[in-house]
Design a protein around this motif. Structure first.
Motif, PDB file in Angstrom:
ATOM      1  N   LEU A 153       0.843  -1.195   0.000  1.00 59.96           N
ATOM      2  CA  LEU A 153       0.000   0.000   0.000  1.00 59.96           C
ATOM      3  C   LEU A 153       0.879   1.245   0.000  1.00 59.96           C
ATOM      4  N   ARG A 154       1.946   1.230   0.772  1.00 62.24           N
ATOM      5  CA  ARG A 154       2.872   2.362   0.795  1.00 62.24           C
ATOM      6  C   ARG A 154       3.431   2.617  -0.608  1.00 62.24           C
ATOM      7  N   ALA A 155       3.776   1.556  -1.330  1.00 61.58           N
ATOM      8  CA  ALA A 155       4.304   1.709  -2.693  1.00 61.58           C
ATOM      9  C   ALA A 155       3.257   2.347  -3.605  1.00 61.58           C
ATOM     10  N   MET A 156       2.016   1.886  -3.503  1.00 57.21           N
ATOM     11  CA  MET A 156       0.957   2.446  -4.338  1.00 57.21           C
ATOM     12  C   MET A 156       0.715   3.911  -3.996  1.00 57.21           C
ATOM     13  N   LEU A 157       0.659   4.233  -2.705  1.00 57.23           N
ATOM     14  CA  LEU A 157       0.431   5.618  -2.293  1.00 57.23           C
ATOM     15  C   LEU A 157       1.619   6.509  -2.650  1.00 57.23           C
ATOM     16  N   SER A 158       2.822   5.964  -2.560  1.00 53.92           N
ATOM     17  CA  SER A 158       4.007   6.740  -2.953  1.00 53.92           C
ATOM     18  C   SER A 158       3.902   7.143  -4.412  1.00 53.92           C
TER      19      SER A 158
END
Length: 193
Positions: A119-124
């Protein structure tokens, strides 16, 4: 997978409301069904899993929080100036206040992203894109300042909006008009624009 786009939109908008009100732990298909006032099991027919729903929430919040293209085009009829930057920042705060749920939902996803690398990768990717689009917009509109100016304004406005939407009493002693004006004056001194 169901393909009714109107129903899917209702479910995604309901998920935004659930996130804003209950946080990421409250985001379940059952909670989305309840919020959307649809039969239990409806959300699970539209989204392969919770991550699919979250991806669509991230996309939808971005749509909901983006400026109206026609209104923005009208605003950009004004000559590029520090005053126009101030006006655009006021418009930004107004949009976030008008759709508080979308902003809070994204904050919830950010928090969940600290515990979930995918999720962090997608939000980044989403927020990096926002920053780069903001820089392109600012420079393309001929507004005063450079890439660093836009990044500093983004960071300052992000903090201002978080406080404004979550603990507004913190900023209550500081009139918003003056605060945004001071932010622009200190980031873009009068000699710059």
């Amino acid at each position: 997978m169901r393909q009714n786009p109107e129903r899917r939109a209702v479910l995604v908008d309901a998920a935004i409301e659930v996130l804003a009100r209950q946080g990421s732990r409250g985001l379940t298909f059952r909670a989305v069904d309840t919020e959307a006032a649809v039969p239990n099991g409806t959300a699970s027919n539209y989204f392969t899993n919770r991550d699919d729903l979250i991806r669509q929430v991230a996309r939808r919040t971005r749509e909901r929080l983006s400026p109206d293209a026609t209104a923005l085009a009208g605003t950009l009829q004004e000559p590029p100036s520090r005053d126009l930057v101030i006006r655009l920042l006021h418009d930004l705060v107004r949009r976030m206040r008008d759709d508080r749920s979308s902003y809070l939902a994204m904050m919830e996803l950010r928090l969940e992203g600290t515990r979930r690398p995918e999720l962090r990768a997608m939000l980044s990717e989403v927020f990096s894109s926002n920053i780069h689009e903001g820089i392109r917009f600012h420079l393309g509109a001929g507004l005063p300042g450079d890439r660093t100016t836009v990044l500093l304004l983004y960071l300052a406005m992000s903090g201002l909006i978080v406080d404004d939407l979550t603990v507004p009493d913190v900023l209550a002693p500081f009139p918003l008009d003056e605060l945004i004006g001071d932010l622009v004056d200190r980031t873009l001194p009068p000699a710059s624009g």
